[in-house]
Design a protein around this motif. Structure first.
Motif, short mmCIF file in Angstrom:
data_model
loop_
_atom_site.label_atom_id
_atom_site.label_comp_id
_atom_site.label_asym_id
_atom_site.label_seq_id
_atom_site.Cartn_x
_atom_site.Cartn_y
_atom_site.Cartn_z
N THR A 232 1.55 -5.60 6.76
CA THR A 232 2.26 -4.25 6.08
C THR A 232 2.64 -4.66 4.78
O THR A 232 2.64 -3.60 4.03
N ASP A 233 2.52 -5.69 4.14
CA ASP A 233 3.02 -6.13 2.72
C ASP A 233 2.39 -7.52 2.31
O ASP A 233 2.89 -8.59 2.93
N PRO A 234 1.52 -7.12 1.54
CA PRO A 234 0.59 -8.58 1.38
C PRO A 234 1.45 -9.65 0.49
O PRO A 234 1.16 -10.74 0.36
N ALA A 235 2.61 -9.43 -0.11
CA ALA A 235 3.33 -10.05 -0.66
C ALA A 235 4.58 -10.86 0.19
O ALA A 235 5.28 -11.76 0.08
N GLN A 236 4.52 -10.57 1.53
CA GLN A 236 5.25 -10.85 2.55
C GLN A 236 4.78 -11.66 3.37
O GLN A 236 3.72 -11.64 3.69
N PRO B 67 1.00 -1.16 -0.02
CA PRO B 67 -0.04 0.01 0.15
C PRO B 67 0.98 1.33 -0.07
O PRO B 67 1.99 1.30 0.51
N ALA B 68 0.42 2.21 -0.47
CA ALA B 68 0.98 3.53 -0.59
C ALA B 68 0.11 4.51 -0.10
O ALA B 68 -1.09 4.81 -0.36
N PRO B 69 0.64 5.28 0.90
CA PRO B 69 1.64 5.12 1.94
C PRO B 69 1.83 3.77 2.49
O PRO B 69 0.70 3.07 2.84
N LEU B 70 2.90 3.23 3.11
CA LEU B 70 3.41 2.02 3.73
C LEU B 70 2.38 2.15 4.99
O LEU B 70 2.24 2.90 5.78
N ARG B 71 1.80 0.92 5.65
CA ARG B 71 1.11 0.74 6.79
C ARG B 71 2.18 0.58 7.75
O ARG B 71 3.26 0.10 7.57
N SER B 72 1.72 1.14 8.97
CA SER B 72 2.65 0.95 9.98
C SER B 72 2.39 -0.42 10.79
O SER B 72 1.13 -0.94 11.04
#
Length: 209
Positions: free
Chosen positions: A188-192, A59-64
């Motif tokens: 925070t990152d759906p690919a991670q 996402p942009a901005p990155l989630r915390s």
């Protein structure tokens, strides 16, 4: 001596209170999965991200990492429960081997058929369309009691982590299932992906209902 006895009683009381508070905090913390370090994404998810790159974009901005989870209201709970039951009933369980001729293939349900992760992907897609943030809808790999791999959807909420499962119409707190939790998507990152418990990297195919 009386002072010592009084001090001993007071010390015991303080210790008891500390233990009680500590247990309460541990119980509170156990509502959410303990998430550890990075893990390899499941092979099926890598293929899914290649086929559906928009589902795996940061996402942009990155989630915390400290971003608050989904608030649960009565209306949200009812809507999610209804969706879980509907999707479970709308898809007929079929293995990836039957559908695609391979052992592991993640996809949205094809013509009403799918494996466990396909149920998860469909629920995630529909809940996102309802307005639930992807950060709170995390694909999760578990092991069943018989040792086989399985995929469920974790709903991160302000009341704890809850599990949506094609093998159960109920939405249950994660600690109340019989599964051993392996890994799940990062919030925070759906690919991670990150470890929940380090039990290895099983295939997740499961067609039981």
């Amino acid at each position: 001596m009386g002072t010592l006895r009084a001090f001993g009683a007071m010390g015991f009381l303080c210790l008891s209170m500390a233990i009680t508070i500590g247990m309460a905090k541990a119980e509170q913390a156990s509502r959410w999965m303990p998430i550890g370090g990075l893990s390899r994404p499941p092979i099926g998810h890598l293929g899914f991200c290649q086929d559906h790159p928009n589902e795996c974009v940061k996402p942009a901005p990155l989630r915390s990492p400290s971003e608050p989870p989904q608030p649960l209201s009565t209306s949200i709970i009812v809507a999610i429960a209804a969706l879980n039951t509907r999707v479970n009933g709308a898809i007929v369980a079929r293995s990836d081997q039957e559908l695609y001729g391979v052992e592991e293939h993640w996809a949205f349900p094809a013509s009403g058929y799918g494996d466990c992760e396909d149920y998860v992907l469909e629920k995630r897609r529909e809940l996102m369309a309802m307005g639930v943030d992807a950060a709170n809808l995390l694909i999760t790999v578990v092991k069943k009691l018989d040792g086989t791999g399985h995929a469920v959807l974790t709903l991160r909420s302000d009341q704890g982590d809850f599990i949506l499962d094609n093998l159960d119409w109920r939405i249950r707190p994660w600690r109340e299932t019989s599964y051993r939790y392996i890994k799940r998507q990062s919030s925070t990152d759906p690919a991670q992906w990150r470890l929940v418990e380090t039990y290895g990297d099983p295939l997740v195919s499961s067609v039981g209902r």
